[in-house]
Structures are given as C-alpha cells and as structure tokens.
Design an enzyme around this catalytic site. Structure first.
Site, PDB file in Angstrom:
ATOM      1  N   GLN A  11       0.824  -1.215   0.000  1.00 22.17           N
ATOM      2  CA  GLN A  11       0.000   0.000   0.000  1.00 22.17           C
ATOM      3  C   GLN A  11       0.855   1.260   0.000  1.00 22.17           C
ATOM      4  OE1 GLN A  11      -3.351  -0.116  -0.531  1.00 22.17           O
ATOM      5  NE2 GLN A  11      -2.837  -2.293  -0.793  1.00 22.17           N
ATOM      6  N   HIS A  13       1.732   3.088  -3.410  1.00 16.58           N
ATOM      7  CA  HIS A  13       0.752   3.881  -4.154  1.00 16.58           C
ATOM      8  C   HIS A  13       1.145   5.336  -4.288  1.00 16.58           C
ATOM      9  CE1 HIS A  13      -2.658   1.413  -5.241  1.00 16.58           C
ATOM     10  NE2 HIS A  13      -2.689   0.849  -4.050  1.00 16.58           N
ATOM     11  N   GLU A  23      -8.897   3.120   5.634  1.00 15.32           N
ATOM     12  CA  GLU A  23      -9.477   2.711   4.353  1.00 15.32           C
ATOM     13  C   GLU A  23      -9.490   1.188   4.246  1.00 15.32           C
ATOM     14  OE1 GLU A  23      -8.604   3.408  -0.414  1.00 15.32           O
ATOM     15  OE2 GLU A  23      -6.953   3.497   1.027  1.00 15.32           O
ATOM     16  N   HIS A  24      -8.334   0.555   4.483  1.00 11.57           N
ATOM     17  CA  HIS A  24      -8.209  -0.904   4.482  1.00 11.57           C
ATOM     18  C   HIS A  24      -7.791  -1.357   5.882  1.00 11.57           C
ATOM     19  CE1 HIS A  24      -6.915   0.390   0.353  1.00 11.57           C
ATOM     20  NE2 HIS A  24      -7.759  -0.542  -0.006  1.00 11.57           N
ATOM     21  N   ASP A  75      -8.028  -5.404  -3.880  1.00 17.37           N
ATOM     22  CA  ASP A  75      -7.760  -4.331  -4.833  1.00 17.37           C
ATOM     23  C   ASP A  75      -8.155  -4.718  -6.256  1.00 17.37           C
ATOM     24  OD1 ASP A  75      -6.835  -2.480  -3.031  1.00 17.37           O
ATOM     25  OD2 ASP A  75      -4.710  -2.900  -3.358  1.00 17.37           O
ATOM     26  N   HIS A 122     -52.169  23.812   6.286  1.00 17.25           N
ATOM     27  CA  HIS A 122     -52.004  22.375   6.497  1.00 17.25           C
ATOM     28  C   HIS A 122     -53.193  21.808   7.274  1.00 17.25           C
ATOM     29  CE1 HIS A 122     -47.922  23.232   5.266  1.00 17.25           C
ATOM     30  NE2 HIS A 122     -47.559  21.947   5.387  1.00 17.25           N
TER      31      HIS A 122
END
Length: 436
Positions: free
Chosen positions: A262, A265, A330-331, A364, A423
């Site tokens: 990771q 990236h 995220e993960h 992924d 109403h």
C-alpha cells in the site's frame, strides 16, 4: 538490511496527545493555492467548455487533441492487443465485481404503518454517471472496473469514463481495454480538475452526469468537493491507507509485504501496523528493514513510511480494535488467530480483510468487493462505493379515504401547533370525506 524511517514506532501508549493526533488527523493539508487553482480551472471549463479542456490537455498532458472522446474502435483494438494473461485476469475480476454488486443491489420496500397508510421506498437508477480513472504515476484499469460495473449493475443508462491522456493523446491501452470489458458508453482523454468540471457541468463533447465517482489526486479530490453543490460525488478520498492488526500468530514478513504494497501507491500513503505485544512489533520492523529496497517504487515507499508509516504495539486485542476504530482506516487487515471475533468488534473501516491470507491485493483487484473507499478517517461516516451510489430513492405514500378520515384530527392538531393553518385545513377536510 536497508535503512528506512518510520514516522512512529513504539508503544501506542507512548504516542502522547500530539503523536496520536498526528496519526488520526491525516486529512489533506488545507492549501489555498490548490483550492484557488482548482476553482479557476472549474470556472474556465464551465465558461469555455471544450476549448478550455483542450488547452488544459496541452498544458498538463503535453498532447494536442482534435477530439476529446476516444473512438470505440480504439478501445476494442486495445482489448484485442492486451496480453492474454492480463485479459484473463481482468475479465475474471469483472465477473466477480458484477456478481458481488448484483448481490448488493438495494431492494424496494413497503410498510403499512397503520391500516390504510402505506409508505414505500423504491430504488431508481441514475440517468448518467461519470467515472474518473487516474493516470499520472500509474494507470488504473481496476478503477474503471470498480466504478463502471456497479453502475451498469444498478441500471445506469449512460456511463462515461475520464482518464488522463499520455503524450499520444489517449489514455493507456490497459485503461482502454478495461473500458471495453466494463461496457462503458463513452471515454474521454481528460484528467485532473478539468475532467471533473466537464462531467459536472457538461460541454459540447462531454455529457453532464448525475454523479461523479472514482479516486484521484489532491487536485481531483478538491475539484470533486467544489462541484458537489451541483453534482453528487461518491466521497472525498485521499492517498491509500492500510492498518494491520497483528498478533503472534501472524507472519511478520507477510504483514511487512502488505504495508509495503500500500505504501507504493503514493508518497503520502498511510500504513500502520498495530502489533499485540512489543515482540511482534519488533519482528515486523525487522522484516520491513529487510524488504525495503527490493521494490520498483522504492523511493515512493520510503517517502510514505517516513511521512505516515507507523509500527505501534498495544498489550491486548481490545486496545488494538479501539485504536483501529479511532483511526478508521481505508483498508483494515486482521491478521490474528481469532479474526472473525475481531471482525465483529470493528465499526469504522472502509473494507476489512479477515485473516492473514485475505491479502489487501486480492481486494484491490479480484474478490469482487469495491476498492473505491474512504480515507482520512472518513470511514467513520461514509461507506465504500457500491450499487447504492448509483441509485436514488423514490419514496411514496398511499392513504385510503378511510385512513385519511382517521388521520385528519391529529394532523390538524399538529399543524395548529406549528401555526400552519393551510395544512390544518387540508387535513381536516378529510374528516367528513372518509369512506372508500
């Protein structure tokens, strides 16, 4: 062993308030220049349309485009020329994504809240969706599949892709091949904030869409946030994140591999190992030191580890889960002996990988789960991309004449309390008009 630097190491209890805040508060730094530049780009695209888009491609991508769209035959040719092994993997991933997301389709619901009063909710597909597929440091055909296939499953009428062109004036062949596999309708050689503006407002060439999804860099993320007032977006997202909870049963080498995968990236990727015990933490650090330097993107990995990498130890699973829920990654990879028990306690994560063999890389690309997820702790509030992002709900109500008569007095009283005479009169009119 290679030398490398982690931003944090040691016991989680020794982080202190400042260290803990630095780990948990990892949003994109507020950047006035970025924000103003993106705003200017959006405005020029909104005002000048295709002319502005072609100028942006010349400036940033060093390509001269006669047309912004990529002809369909170009995608087909890219798919036909694709390495057979890559095509097989891509088509397998597409099947799994479709299978998983078809199972996740929202369903219509009706309930009779009291006799004669029915309330229903029906999922209707959006008319058009724009998917952003990043370019830049790498091509991401997987992002095409993750965005386009769930939209197709949800029944979206038109799915378009925007992806940055190379100097040839076209997105990479592997991205174009993915467009063919995903069955999209149109592809545009556009990247960055200009692409987001084009999809949000529409131009002579690029259709205006109902929702924009897909990951991107800081410029893309900022552009999505700025156009969100006129076009729905999936969610703001930043660089990739991974938190691993590991105990003594975990292979420290595999934990290190997951962190490094990771980290490659982006220089701002965030990777954290929460180890149960100091000895587990030490073994993970030792493996990281042995492996750093053996990757093609080693410079990016080292930058990510230095900026946002951490190996911290805690004395118990309970403290590890508490740390993870506060971090909201995220993960999340759960590499412990009783992974399913830990899963039941997890509340804040984009997607969870249960057990050491559930590599994040599988998610992924291939499991069928979506990899377009939340970063910067936003998993506390948002969910990852799914078919739900490609529908809007139509709520409807049905009231019989008898039920209307029964509702009239109470609704009138409620309206009186809010001083809404109109109403009250509309409701009380049914008090004497009941009967089917």
């Amino acid at each position: 062993m290679s030398t490398f630097t982690l931003r944090f190491r040691g016991a989680a209890s020794s982080l202190g308030a400042d260290g803990r805040r630095a780990l948990l508060d990892r949003g994109t730094v507020d950047d006035d220049v970025l924000r103003d530049t993106v705003a200017a780009t959006i405005e020029v695209v909104r005002r000048e349309g295709d002319v502005a888009l072609k100028a942006l491609v010349r400036e940033y991508d060093k390509a001269n485009l006669k047309r912004l769209d990529v002809p369909r035959e170009r995608w087909t040719a890219a798919l036909d020329a694709l390495d057979p092994k890559v095509r097989t993997a891509m088509e397998r991933a597409a099947r799994n994504i479709e299978r998983a997301h078809r199972a996740f389709l929202p369903v219509a619901t009706e309930v009779e809240t009291e006799p004669g009063v029915v309330v229903g909710r029906r999922p209707d597909p959006l008319g058009s969706v724009g998917v952003y597929a990043p370019g830049g440091r790498a091509a991401y055909p997987s992002s095409v599949l993750m965005g386009a296939i769930p939209a197709r499953v949800a029944g979206v009428r038109e799915v378009i892709i925007c992806s940055p062109p190379g100097t040839s004036g076209s997105p990479s062949d592997v991205v174009l091949a993915a467009c063919a596999v995903a069955g999209v309708d149109k592809v545009f050689a556009l990247g960055g904030a200009g692409a987001i503006a084009a999809m949000a407002f529409g131009t002579a060439s690029v259709p205006r869409v109902d929702r924009i999804v897909g990951p991107g860099n800081a410029w893309v993320t900022e552009a999505k946030l700025q156009v969100a007032k006129v076009c729905a977006i999936d969610s703001p997202a930043g660089p990739s994140e991974l938190l691993v909870i590991a105990d003594s049963s975990a292979d420290p080498a595999q934990v290190a591999r997951e962190l490094l995968a990771q980290a490659e990236h982006d220089p701002r990727a965030c990777v954290v190992a929460v180890a149960i015990g100091d000895d587990v933490a030490e073994r993970i650090e030792e493996r990281l030191a042995m492996m750093v330097g053996g990757y093609d993107r080693d410079a990016i990995i080292r930058q990510a580890l230095r900026a946002n990498g951490a190996v911290v130890s805690v004395p118990s699973i309970e403290e590890a889960v508490a740390f993870s829920n506060a971090y909201a990654p995220e993960h999340l990879l759960i590499a412990v002996a009783d992974a399913d028990v830990v899963l039941s306690r997890v509340r804040n994560a984009g997607t969870v990988f249960v057990g050491e063999s559930s590599s994040v890389s599988f998610g992924d690309y291939m499991t069928g789960a979506n990899h377009t997820l939340l970063t910067n702790g936003l998993a506390r509030s948002y969910s990852g991309l799914s078919t739900s992002d490609f529908i809007r709900w139509t709520t409807y109500q049905r009231v019989t004449r008898d039920a209307a008569a029964r509702l009239a007095d109470d609704v009138g009283a409620f309206a009186d309390a809010e001083r809404l005479d109109g109403h009250a009169k509309a409701a009380r009119a049914w008090a004497t008009r009941g009967g089917s």
